[in-house]
Design a protein around this motif. Structure first.
Motif, PDB file in Angstrom:
ATOM      1  N   ILE A   1       0.850  -1.190   0.000  1.00  0.00           N
ATOM      2  CA  ILE A   1       0.000   0.000   0.000  1.00  0.00           C
ATOM      3  C   ILE A   1       0.885   1.241   0.000  1.00  0.00           C
ATOM      4  O   ILE A   1       1.753   1.398   0.859  1.00  0.00           O
ATOM      5  N   ASN A   2       0.683   2.104  -1.002  1.00  0.00           N
ATOM      6  CA  ASN A   2       1.324   3.409  -1.065  1.00  0.00           C
ATOM      7  C   ASN A   2       0.340   4.429  -0.494  1.00  0.00           C
ATOM      8  O   ASN A   2      -0.791   4.549  -0.965  1.00  0.00           O
ATOM      9  N   PHE A   3       0.773   5.175   0.527  1.00  0.00           N
ATOM     10  CA  PHE A   3      -0.130   6.055   1.253  1.00  0.00           C
ATOM     11  C   PHE A   3      -0.194   7.477   0.704  1.00  0.00           C
ATOM     12  O   PHE A   3      -0.618   8.396   1.406  1.00  0.00           O
ATOM     13  N   GLY A   4       0.177   7.666  -0.552  1.00  0.00           N
ATOM     14  CA  GLY A   4      -0.067   8.937  -1.222  1.00  0.00           C
ATOM     15  C   GLY A   4       1.126   9.853  -1.312  1.00  0.00           C
ATOM     16  O   GLY A   4       2.175   9.623  -0.718  1.00  0.00           O
ATOM     17  N   ASP A   5       0.931  10.921  -2.108  1.00  0.00           N
ATOM     18  CA  ASP A   5       1.985  11.911  -2.381  1.00  0.00           C
ATOM     19  C   ASP A   5       3.202  11.252  -3.026  1.00  0.00           C
ATOM     20  O   ASP A   5       4.324  11.331  -2.508  1.00  0.00           O
ATOM     21  N   ILE A   6       2.994  10.638  -4.179  1.00  0.00           N
ATOM     22  CA  ILE A   6       4.116   9.949  -4.812  1.00  0.00           C
ATOM     23  C   ILE A   6       5.054  10.916  -5.532  1.00  0.00           C
ATOM     24  O   ILE A   6       6.224  10.600  -5.732  1.00  0.00           O
ATOM     25  N   ILE A   7       4.556  12.100  -5.929  1.00  0.00           N
ATOM     26  CA  ILE A   7       5.453  13.137  -6.452  1.00  0.00           C
ATOM     27  C   ILE A   7       5.172  14.436  -5.712  1.00  0.00           C
ATOM     28  O   ILE A   7       4.159  14.571  -5.023  1.00  0.00           O
ATOM     29  N   ASP A   8       6.092  15.396  -5.824  1.00  0.00           N
ATOM     30  CA  ASP A   8       6.019  16.610  -5.021  1.00  0.00           C
ATOM     31  C   ASP A   8       5.441  17.774  -5.818  1.00  0.00           C
ATOM     32  O   ASP A   8       5.545  17.831  -7.043  1.00  0.00           O
ATOM     33  N   GLY A   9       4.874  18.716  -5.073  1.00  0.00           N
ATOM     34  CA  GLY A   9       4.328  19.911  -5.701  1.00  0.00           C
ATOM     35  C   GLY A   9       5.368  20.754  -6.400  1.00  0.00           C
ATOM     36  O   GLY A   9       5.030  21.578  -7.259  1.00  0.00           O
ATOM     37  N   LYS A  10       6.656  20.562  -6.062  1.00  0.00           N
ATOM     38  CA  LYS A  10       7.723  21.320  -6.729  1.00  0.00           C
ATOM     39  C   LYS A  10       8.142  20.702  -8.058  1.00  0.00           C
ATOM     40  O   LYS A  10       8.999  21.249  -8.750  1.00  0.00           O
ATOM     41  N   CYS A  11       7.557  19.574  -8.407  1.00  0.00           N
ATOM     42  CA  CYS A  11       7.852  18.964  -9.701  1.00  0.00           C
ATOM     43  C   CYS A  11       7.409  19.923 -10.811  1.00  0.00           C
ATOM     44  O   CYS A  11       6.261  20.394 -10.795  1.00  0.00           O
ATOM     45  N   PRO A  12       8.286  20.245 -11.772  1.00  0.00           N
ATOM     46  CA  PRO A  12       7.862  21.103 -12.886  1.00  0.00           C
ATOM     47  C   PRO A  12       6.635  20.505 -13.579  1.00  0.00           C
ATOM     48  O   PRO A  12       6.590  19.302 -13.840  1.00  0.00           O
ATOM     49  N   LYS A  13       5.629  21.353 -13.835  1.00  0.00           N
ATOM     50  CA  LYS A  13       4.344  20.833 -14.296  1.00  0.00           C
ATOM     51  C   LYS A  13       4.429  20.163 -15.668  1.00  0.00           C
ATOM     52  O   LYS A  13       3.612  19.283 -15.971  1.00  0.00           O
ATOM     53  N   ASP A  14       5.423  20.518 -16.465  1.00  0.00           N
ATOM     54  CA  ASP A  14       5.574  19.815 -17.745  1.00  0.00           C
ATOM     55  C   ASP A  14       6.211  18.435 -17.560  1.00  0.00           C
ATOM     56  O   ASP A  14       6.299  17.654 -18.510  1.00  0.00           O
TER      57      ASP A  14
END
Length: 332
Positions: free
Chosen positions: A76-89
């Motif tokens: 089970i992965n409990f979420g937030d697998i990538i960060d909000g600072k990841c470039p949106k492209d």
């Protein structure tokens, strides 16, 4: 306090360690808040170091550990697998990259969504990538349940059902969330808890709530589990008990959700992520709450993941490095 065992737990743990106890009914791997991004290391709002590129190495080591165990039934992965600072492209490819790493596990992987997931992709694009089951024709809600054995049921809640993020701008769930924030948080920056006291500090934009339709669904699931004499493990990215987490990382309507859960004796443990430092509590009705430590904040060479052995009347989290081991004992 994490890792404290009751005398009963210690006795059972000793018997298990000495080979005198039963084998687990089943076991599963856990990880939370990987928050991978191909960007330089940074810090949280509170100044805690974050290791965006290293976190995927933590995940890779977790998958190897789980596969080497050979007896884990799922992860089970409990979420937030990538960060909000990841470039949106790069968001789509970053999600695919982390999902592909998890798919190297030799078994099923179950996901839930977190706020950082929704900073990057809207629900209609995110949920299919995570293979989150649909509710009939509705492919936008991320709550579901599954039973790995006859005696246990896992209930995965969507903690961003009512949320200012992830929904189209005119969606009723987003509008409801904005109304809640407007009423509860006077700050212009709705991610700021400044001036809010106690558990009211939870009314920030990076949290959310369980909506009415999901509450009805949860009630029916718990009723069914009770009738089937199943024990229930609740999973939600956002914590459900103020004793286990920072007041700023609580579900907006945690009290209503727990009032419903407490109507049933079947719920034994609530697992979550979101609060990166982790936490543990037992609430007034004896339900255990464990917040899992974040993979993101592991300095290079350290880890935060684990697996949980499940018995008739006990769960045992076997943690690695920063994720401390914890036993959860309960009545049959």
């Amino acid at each position: 306090m994490i890792g404290v065992r009751s005398d009963f737990c210690m006795d059972l743990g000793n018997r298990l360690a000495n080979g005198q106890g039963k084998h687990p009914l089943f076991s599963f791997g856990v990880i939370s808040d990987v928050q991978y991004a191909d960007v330089p290391d940074g810090h949280s709002f509170l100044g805690v170091p974050r290791y965006y590129r290293h976190s995927i190495l933590v995940l890779q080591r977790a998958v190897k550990n789980w596969n080497d165990h050979k007896n884990l039934n799922f992860v089970i992965n409990f979420g937030d697998i990538i960060d909000g600072k990841c470039p949106k492209d790069q968001s789509l490819n970053a999600v695919k990259k982390v999902v592909s790493e998890l798919e190297n596990f030799h078994g099923p992987v179950y996901h839930m969504i977190g706020n950082h997931c929704l900073y990057n992709l809207p629900r209609d694009k995110l949920l299919p990538l995570l293979n989150i089951p649909n509710h009939g024709d509705d492919c936008t809600h991320a709550y579901y349940d599954f039973s790995p054995t006859l005696g246990y049921r896992f209930v995965v809640l969507d903690g961003y059902d009512i949320s200012a993020i992830g929904w189209p701008h005119d969606h009723p769930n987003r509008l409801e969330a904005l109304k809640i924030l407007s009423e509860k948080n006077p700050n212009s920056d709705k991610n700021s808890p400044e001036g809010l006291k106690g558990v009211d500090r939870r009314f920030v934009m990076f949290n959310g709530a369980v909506g009415n339709k999901q509450m009805e669904w949860l009630d029916n699931v718990l009723k069914d589990a009770t009738n089937m004499k199943q024990k229930v493990i609740i999973c939600c990215h956002v914590p459900l008990d103020p004793g286990a987490t920072s007041k700023t990382t609580l579900l907006w309507n945690y009290d209503q959700v727990m009032d419903l859960i407490h109507q049933y004796d079947c719920v034994k443990v609530c697992l979550s992520g979101h609060n990166h430092q982790g936490g543990y509590s037992v609430d007034s009705r004896g339900v255990h709450h464990r917040v899992l430590d974040a993979a993101l904040e592991c300095p290079p060479g350290t880890n935060a993941f684990g697996y949980i052995d499940v018995y008739d009347n006990m769960l045992s989290l076997v943690g690695t490095d920063r994720m401390k081991s914890t036993d959860f004992c309960f009545d049959f």
